[in-house]
Design a protein around this motif. Structure first.
Motif, PDB file in Angstrom:
ATOM      1  N   ARG A  15      92.544  31.956  69.112  1.00 36.76           N
ATOM      2  CA  ARG A  15      91.304  31.379  69.643  1.00 36.76           C
ATOM      3  C   ARG A  15      90.859  32.040  70.952  1.00 36.76           C
ATOM      4  N   LEU A  19      87.477  34.149  71.467  1.00 37.93           N
ATOM      5  CA  LEU A  19      86.434  33.737  72.414  1.00 37.93           C
ATOM      6  C   LEU A  19      86.040  34.880  73.343  1.00 37.93           C
ATOM      7  N   VAL A  43      81.028  25.619  68.606  1.00 35.78           N
ATOM      8  CA  VAL A  43      82.321  25.267  68.019  1.00 35.78           C
ATOM      9  C   VAL A  43      82.216  23.864  67.430  1.00 35.78           C
ATOM     10  N   ASP A  48      88.441  22.950  66.492  1.00 36.09           N
ATOM     11  CA  ASP A  48      88.182  23.955  67.527  1.00 36.09           C
ATOM     12  C   ASP A  48      88.479  25.393  67.087  1.00 36.09           C
ATOM     13  N   HIS A  49      88.737  25.596  65.804  1.00 32.14           N
ATOM     14  CA  HIS A  49      88.886  26.940  65.254  1.00 32.14           C
ATOM     15  C   HIS A  49      87.758  27.291  64.272  1.00 32.14           C
ATOM     16  N   PHE A  51      83.782  28.024  64.029  1.00 33.91           N
ATOM     17  CA  PHE A  51      82.650  28.413  64.869  1.00 33.91           C
ATOM     18  C   PHE A  51      81.412  28.658  64.017  1.00 33.91           C
TER      19      PHE A  51
END
Length: 100
Positions: A15, A19, A43, A48-49, A51
């Motif tokens: 991650r 980013l 996101v 949170d992985h 996008f």
């Protein structure tokens, strides 16, 4: 105007590197390509992985210029390293209405 919507999933443990790569790509695209009107990186609020990018370009020529840019080649290498294979989905759509 053409909207490019990209959805993808980042590999576990990748991650932060992802980013960094997408931040550089979005910055270069928006600042160096006159045909790019915006480049939003989002996101998922529950993953949170996952996008989603929303990009707006003047026309097909601007999209092609984006894909031919040197920073895009670096981005493709980052995708190969950090993105779950087969998870990236790109949709190119004609923008009918844009609220700016």
């Amino acid at each position: 105007m053409l909207a490019l919507v990209v959805s993808l999933r980042v590999k576990p443990g990748h991650r932060e590197a992802f980013l960094e790569a997408i931040t550089k790509n979005a910055h270069s695209t928006f600042n160096d390509e006159p045909g790019c009107h915006y480049f939003d990186v989002n996101v998922d609020t529950t993953d949170d992985h996952h996008f989603v990018f929303y990009e707006l370009y003047t026309d097909q020529a601007a999209v092609e210029a984006h894909r031919a840019a040197p920073h895009f080649a670096k981005w493709r290498k980052a995708v190969a390293e950090h993105v779950v294979p087969g998870s990236q989905h790109n949709t190119l759509a004609e923008t009918l209405r844009h609220h700016a």
